[in-house]
Design an enzyme around this catalytic site. Sequence first.
Site, PDB file in Angstrom:
ATOM      1  N   SER A 146      -4.032  -1.107 -10.554  1.00  0.00           N
ATOM      2  CA  SER A 146      -5.091  -1.288  -9.575  1.00  0.00           C
ATOM      3  C   SER A 146      -6.136  -2.286 -10.080  1.00  0.00           C
ATOM      4  O   SER A 146      -5.822  -3.420 -10.382  1.00  0.00           O
ATOM      5  CB  SER A 146      -5.705   0.068  -9.222  1.00  0.00           C
ATOM      6  OG  SER A 146      -6.592  -0.044  -8.146  1.00  0.00           O
ATOM      7  N   ASP A 303      -8.484  -6.293  -4.534  1.00  0.00           N
ATOM      8  CA  ASP A 303      -8.161  -6.076  -5.941  1.00  0.00           C
ATOM      9  C   ASP A 303      -6.706  -6.468  -6.229  1.00  0.00           C
ATOM     10  O   ASP A 303      -5.975  -6.861  -5.308  1.00  0.00           O
ATOM     11  CB  ASP A 303      -8.470  -4.634  -6.349  1.00  0.00           C
ATOM     12  CG  ASP A 303      -7.527  -3.616  -5.740  1.00  0.00           C
ATOM     13  OD1 ASP A 303      -6.834  -3.961  -4.767  1.00  0.00           O
ATOM     14  OD2 ASP A 303      -7.469  -2.481  -6.238  1.00  0.00           O
ATOM     15  N   ASP A 305      -3.771  -5.103  -6.662  1.00  0.00           N
ATOM     16  CA  ASP A 305      -2.643  -4.601  -5.878  1.00  0.00           C
ATOM     17  C   ASP A 305      -2.976  -4.471  -4.399  1.00  0.00           C
ATOM     18  O   ASP A 305      -2.206  -3.923  -3.619  1.00  0.00           O
ATOM     19  CB  ASP A 305      -2.135  -3.272  -6.440  1.00  0.00           C
ATOM     20  CG  ASP A 305      -3.114  -2.128  -6.269  1.00  0.00           C
ATOM     21  OD1 ASP A 305      -4.331  -2.372  -6.350  1.00  0.00           O
ATOM     22  OD2 ASP A 305      -2.664  -0.985  -6.058  1.00  0.00           O
ATOM     23  N   ASP A 307      -5.086  -2.725  -2.560  1.00  0.00           N
ATOM     24  CA  ASP A 307      -5.341  -1.478  -1.843  1.00  0.00           C
ATOM     25  C   ASP A 307      -6.840  -1.206  -1.709  1.00  0.00           C
ATOM     26  O   ASP A 307      -7.238  -0.283  -1.007  1.00  0.00           O
ATOM     27  CB  ASP A 307      -4.613  -0.296  -2.492  1.00  0.00           C
ATOM     28  CG  ASP A 307      -5.081   0.022  -3.897  1.00  0.00           C
ATOM     29  OD1 ASP A 307      -5.876  -0.757  -4.468  1.00  0.00           O
ATOM     30  OD2 ASP A 307      -4.648   1.058  -4.452  1.00  0.00           O
TER      31      ASP A 307
END
Length: 581
Positions: A146, A303, A305, A307
Site C-alpha cells: 500500500s 497511492d 496500489d 486503493d
Amino acid sequence: MSYKAVYEQWLVDPIIDNVTKSELKGISDNEKEIEDRFYRELEFGTGGLRGVLGAGTNRLNIYTIRKATQGLANYILNSDAYKPGIAVAIAHDSRRMSPEFSTEAALVLNANGIKTYTFDSLRPTPLLSFAVRYLGCVAGIVITASHNPPEYNGYKVYWSDGGQCPYPRDEEIIAEVLKVTSFEMVKTMPQIEATGKGLFNIAPPEVDDAFISNVKAQSLHPEIISESDIKIVYTPLHGAGNVGVQRTLREMGFKNVFVVKEQEEADGNFPTVSYPNPEDKAAYTLALKLAREKNADIIIATDPDCDRVGAAVKFGDDYQFLTGNQTGVLLTEYIVSQMAQCGKLPKNGTIISTIVSTNMARAISEANGLTYMEVLTGFKYIGEKIKEFEDTGSHTYIFGFEESFGYLAGTYARDKDAVVASLLICEAAAFYRKQGLTLYDTLFNLYEKYGIFRERVESIRLKKTGIKGLNDIKRVMAALRATPPEKLAGSNVTEARDYKNRTIKNITTGEVTAATLPVSEVLYYSTADGSWACVRPSGTEPIIKLYFGAKLPTGSTEQEITAKLEAITADLKAIVEKVLD
C-alpha cells in the site's frame, strides 16, 4: 530454536539460493541485524503479510512468499469452494520485487494443481478484487504494501466474493500457513512447465474494460462532467493508478487533466517522494507546483496500489488539503443528496464507516433516513458487510469509507477503490462549481447543516524495535485496559470499549455489555461532550496509533476547534508516554 541458530540454518540450507546466502553472510558481524531478521517468522496476519524486503524469516522474500502461498494452497484444496479448474487471480503494484513475488506465488499454486491468472503488468488493488468475481476465482492475491515506505512490500489474500478474508476464514488460512514449517514442504515448478499445462495464465484484457465500465457506472451526473471545464492535476505517485484513473477521467469527459510527469512512471523506489502516501502533504510538492502553473481547481493523488486517494482543492489563492474524513463526508453527502434528488435512494440504504472515522457520517445518514453502520478499522470489514447485504437482502449498500483515504461506491469491488473515488471527487467538484462553490465551501456548508466535526490522528513511534518494541506495545495496551482515562479535555469518559475482550463498559453505571464487532486489539473511549479517542497498535511497525474526534456547535471558531482537539490529544498521549517512560 534461537534466532542465531535459524540464521545459521539459512546459510547451509540447500534450498536457499547463493545470492540470499551472500546477503546474510554480509551481516555476520551485526548481531542486532541478525536478531531483527530472524527473531520471529514474519507474521501472516488477518490481512496477509507485510514487511521489509530482505533475507530472513522476519523479512519479505521469495521464501516467505512461497511458504505463505503453500499454506494458502493447502487451505484452498481442502475448502468447500475448491473444484478442479477453478483459479486464483494475482495482481501486483509498482513496488520492488512485486512482479517476482506475483510469479512466485502463482508457481506455488500451480505446483499444487491450482490454476492462476496473473496480469501482464501492475494493476490497482481494487481491480484484483473485481477480477476475482469476474473470472469466477476461488481466491485472489495482491502483492503490495500500500502506502508504506519503499523498503516494504506485502501479500494480501482475497476470497471468492472479492473481499479480504474475514473471521473465521482469516484465522483458518493463518493456521494452514503456520503448518508449513520448512521450505521442504513448499511445492513450486518452472514457469514454462506451468504455462504448458494451462496452469499459469495471463488475465484477459476484457477484465480491465469491465472494471472501468463498472467504475464509470457509479457516476451520478455524467452530463455535468461533459459541460465542465474544471482543471484537474493528478499524480499516481509512481504507482498503479496511472492508467486506470487517466482512462476513467478521459472517457467520462473531463477535458483538462494534467498529470505530474515526474511521478507518472511506475517506480518502486519512489524517487520523487520520501513516503508515497496521499495522506502526507509532502507527497504533493510536485503536484502543487503543476497546479499553480495550470491554475487547477483540484489535485488528486493515489497511492502505489491505487486503493487510497487524497485531494487538495483551490481555495482563495492557494490549495486546501482535505482530510480523509472530510473527503468521506463530502462524497457521502454528494452521493446521498443526488440519489435522493433522482428518486434512487433506497429505503434500506446504508452508509458504512469505521470506528475511528468521523461521526459526521452518522449525522448525514440519520438526517436522510439511512442506516449507518460502524465496523472495525480495515476495509475488509466493509467488504464483509457488502457480502452480508447481498446474501440476506437486509440492506442496500450505498457508500463506505475509512478515515485513511479509502472509499468505495458501488459493489463491483469489495475493497476501497481510488479509481472510482477519483472520479467522484472530480465529479462532485464540477457539480458544486456549477453552483459557484468549491469543495471546501461545500464542506463548511455541511458544518452549518450538521454541526462541526473534526478529527485527528497521531502516531507514537516507539524508540525500541523488535522484541522490545512489541513488549512496550503490550505494556501500553495492558495499562490502558486496566485503568481507562477518567477525563479527556476536561470531559468525563462515559464509555470504554475493549474490542479485544469484546466488552463495552458504561463508566457512569458500571454496566458491562458485549461488543458485537470482531476481536481486535483496540481500545475506544467516549466522553460526555461527544468527543472520542481510540488507541490501536500498528500491525506492521513499532507504532501506536491514536485517533481523536470532537463535535462542536456550529459557529465555533477554528481556535476553539483546534484547542479542543489538542487538549484531547495531549491528555491521552501523556498517559501513553507515562507508561513508556
